[in-house]
Design a protein around this motif. Structure first.
Motif, PDB file in Angstrom:
ATOM      1  N   PHE A 122       1.180   4.942  -2.160  1.00 16.50           N
ATOM      2  CA  PHE A 122       0.972   5.947  -1.573  1.00 16.50           C
ATOM      3  C   PHE A 122       2.309   6.975  -1.878  1.00 16.50           C
ATOM      4  CE2 PHE A 122       1.398   7.810   3.110  1.00 16.50           C
ATOM      5  CZ  PHE A 122       1.676   9.147   2.735  1.00 16.50           C
TER       6      PHE A 122
ATOM      7  N   TYR B 259       0.798  -1.239   0.009  1.00 14.90           N
ATOM      8  CA  TYR B 259      -0.130   0.021  -0.048  1.00 14.90           C
ATOM      9  C   TYR B 259       0.834   1.309   0.035  1.00 14.90           C
ATOM     10  CZ  TYR B 259      -1.745   3.917   2.533  1.00 14.90           C
ATOM     11  OH  TYR B 259      -2.055   5.309   3.066  1.00 14.90           O
TER      12      TYR B 259
ATOM     13  N   PRO C 249      -8.553   7.733   0.123  1.00 15.80           N
ATOM     14  CA  PRO C 249      -8.018   6.462   0.554  1.00 15.80           C
ATOM     15  C   PRO C 249      -6.836   6.433   1.332  1.00 15.80           C
ATOM     16  CG  PRO C 249      -7.794   6.959  -1.906  1.00 15.80           C
ATOM     17  CD  PRO C 249      -8.484   8.144  -1.255  1.00 15.80           C
ATOM     18  N   ILE C 250      -5.915   7.180   1.291  1.00 22.91           N
ATOM     19  CA  ILE C 250      -4.458   7.187   1.988  1.00 22.91           C
ATOM     20  C   ILE C 250      -4.754   7.596   3.418  1.00 22.91           C
ATOM     21  CG2 ILE C 250      -2.327   8.467   2.395  1.00 22.91           C
ATOM     22  CD1 ILE C 250      -2.375   8.762  -0.976  1.00 22.91           C
TER      23      ILE C 250
ATOM     24  N   LEU D  37      -8.014   3.898  -4.004  1.00 23.20           N
ATOM     25  CA  LEU D  37      -6.588   4.258  -4.339  1.00 23.20           C
ATOM     26  C   LEU D  37      -6.232   3.727  -5.820  1.00 23.20           C
ATOM     27  CD1 LEU D  37      -4.258   5.663  -3.548  1.00 23.20           C
ATOM     28  CD2 LEU D  37      -3.280   3.772  -2.484  1.00 23.20           C
TER      29      LEU D  37
ATOM     30  N   CYS E  81      -7.644   6.170  -8.254  1.00 21.40           N
ATOM     31  CA  CYS E  81      -6.998   7.428  -8.170  1.00 21.40           C
ATOM     32  C   CYS E  81      -5.747   7.336  -8.997  1.00 21.40           C
ATOM     33  CB  CYS E  81      -6.778   7.962  -6.771  1.00 21.40           C
ATOM     34  SG  CYS E  81      -8.168   8.492  -5.955  1.00 21.40           S
ATOM     35  N   GLU E  82      -5.014   6.242  -8.890  1.00 20.84           N
ATOM     36  CA  GLU E  82      -4.119   6.055  -9.711  1.00 20.84           C
ATOM     37  C   GLU E  82      -4.295   5.750 -11.200  1.00 20.84           C
ATOM     38  OE1 GLU E  82      -0.873   5.836  -8.165  1.00 20.84           O
ATOM     39  OE2 GLU E  82      -1.218   5.191  -5.936  1.00 20.84           O
TER      40      GLU E  82
ATOM     41  N   CYS F  19      -1.370  -2.109  -5.057  1.00 20.80           N
ATOM     42  CA  CYS F  19      -2.605  -2.048  -4.408  1.00 20.80           C
ATOM     43  C   CYS F  19      -3.182  -3.442  -4.289  1.00 20.80           C
ATOM     44  CB  CYS F  19      -3.496  -1.147  -4.797  1.00 20.80           C
ATOM     45  SG  CYS F  19      -3.141   0.674  -4.445  1.00 20.80           S
TER      46      CYS F  19
ATOM     47  N   SER G  24      -6.888  11.375  -4.033  1.00 24.75           N
ATOM     48  CA  SER G  24      -6.226  10.176  -3.460  1.00 24.75           C
ATOM     49  C   SER G  24      -5.830  10.330  -1.866  1.00 24.75           C
ATOM     50  CB  SER G  24      -4.572   9.934  -4.197  1.00 24.75           C
ATOM     51  OG  SER G  24      -3.760  11.228  -3.961  1.00 24.75           O
TER      52      SER G  24
END
Length: 416
Positions: free
Chosen positions: A237, A233, A319-320, A294, A297-298, A381, A316
């Motif tokens: 990040f 994860y 979720p972070i 996430l 978002c990526e 992820c 993002s």
């Protein structure tokens, strides 16, 4: 005669809570102020990464080593912080950590080469690890209103630091990329003076932590599952945090504002959204949900244009923030190891994601395609979610533990 139910707060605790979370001793505010500055260091360099690369004639992957050296030393130092603080006490450990940050942040501002800057950031990481790993325990011990109020106050300091770090970096970095380092050193020096004056002596704990204790704690299936899922994860990040400034194509002020929005989302999700979702759907489901968000978002960072990159970066943070809280609480609750010991082992493993991601993303973006780092983050992820799924039998007690009263030592936070 009326008695207090087991696990309920005592009369003095209830009175302190009625007094409000903001009614704290000056020693708590001094430590919280220093914590804000410590967490500023995470996002401080984001707006000035392109300026550093230009000023020192370096590539993005070379500049990304600022994160790699910082988090490598932080990860290793997490194994040592309990050993140190259990021998010299919390106050001295805080002051030692702050002193190291002041020295190495100042030296960072004098660097003439990337190699020097990377080395000084490593020393900064050692100081930050000593401070961050001790600050929450000190706040819990000194705060009024019980551990719950202290942890909320600490999380607020974390969120404030993460969100304002990019703004400070942009403001000072607009004049020179060196100034944010000197500014951080000055603020940490102020924190050192406040803690030295206002925080009383904190004696070492009765039981001394052994150097091997955090590694031994990882032998527990639930803790190792959580830690290695968090490693992947954190790769995703820190791909966002360390590589995105180079693809935004903005000046320091623009990058600072984008990551200020990101930091606000991290803070709001961590402090407010995560606890509510954990109570409603459980900790493990929150982790899976946040990993899925996430991934989206990526993909947004990889597939969209400039506006989409800005929006995806800011979003993002949600979720972070959810995962920062969920993973940390999972690490604290999943095993019977003392919380500081469990946290040290967990952070040692999970920070390795912050060690690998910045340099790997930089090289992939330079050598192949600027979109590829985000696709690799998506895979990371998915691996994290798979680890949680395969180790789910070790995590069954998490959602039940969330409703049980805490009985172990205060946790060492993961978000520095």
């Amino acid at each position: 005669m009326q008695t207090t139910p087991p696990g309920a707060p005592s009369a003095p605790e209830r009175a302190a809570r009625r007094g409000g979370i903001l009614r704290q001793p000056l020693s708590v505010w001094a430590t919280a102020f220093a914590a804000v500055v410590a967490f500023m260091g995470i996002g401080l360099v984001d707006p000035i990464l392109p300026a550093i690369a230009k000023g020192l004639h370096a590539t993005p992957s070379q500049v990304s080593l600022l994160f790699t050296s910082y988090f490598l030393i932080t990860a290793v130092a997490m194994l040592l912080t309990g050993w140190v603080s259990s021998r010299i006490g919390g106050r001295r450990t805080l002051l030692l950590g702050l002193a190291l940050v002041v020295v190495f942040a100042s030296l960072s501002g004098t660097s003439d080469t990337v190699a020097q800057l990377v080395g000084f950031r490593a020393g900064w990481g050692l100081g930050n690890a000593l401070f961050v790993a001790t600050a929450l325990a000190v706040i819990v011990g000194a705060a009024s209103g019980g551990a719950e109020s202290a942890i909320i106050l600490y999380e607020a300091a974390l969120g404030l630091g993460i969100s304002t770090g990019p703004l400070l970096g942009a403001l000072l970095g607009d004049m020179s990329w060196r100034y944010p380092f000197f500014g951080t050193a000055a603020l940490m020096a102020a924190g050192f003076v406040l803690i030295a004056v206002l925080l009383g002596k904190t004696p070492p704990p009765e039981r001394r932590t052994r150097l091997s204790d955090p590694i031994r704690a990882l032998g527990h299936g639930g803790l190792s599952t959580t830690a290695f899922a968090a490693l992947f994860y954190n790769y995703a990040f820190f791909t966002v945090l360390a590589f995105t400034p180079f693809v935004l194509g903005m000046d320091a002020h623009g990058i600072g504002l984008v990551f200020f929005g990101w930091g606000v989302m991290v803070a709001l999700a961590s402090v407010f959204a995560a606890p509510r979702l954990q109570r409603r759907i459980g900790t493990t489901r929150v982790m899976h949900l946040a990993l899925g968000l996430l991934v989206l978002c990526e993909l947004g960072l990889a597939l969209t244009g400039k506006t989409g990159i800005i929006v995806s970066t800011v979003l993002s943070g949600v979720p972070i923030g959810l995962n920062n809280t969920a993973f940390t609480e999972a690490a604290m609750e999943v095993s019977e190891a003392p919380r500081p010991v469990a946290s040290a082992g967990y952070n040692f493993v999970r920070w390795l994601g912050g060690v690998i991601a910045p340099y790997a993303a930089g090289r992939l973006g330079e050598d192949i395609s600027p979109d590829l780092p985000y696709y690799v983050a998506v895979v990371s992820c998915l691996i994290a979610a798979l680890i949680l799924l395969l180790g789910r039998r070790h995590l069954r007690g998490l959602d039940r533990a969330h409703d049980a009263p805490a009985s172990r030592e205060a946790p060492v936070p993961s978000s520095a």
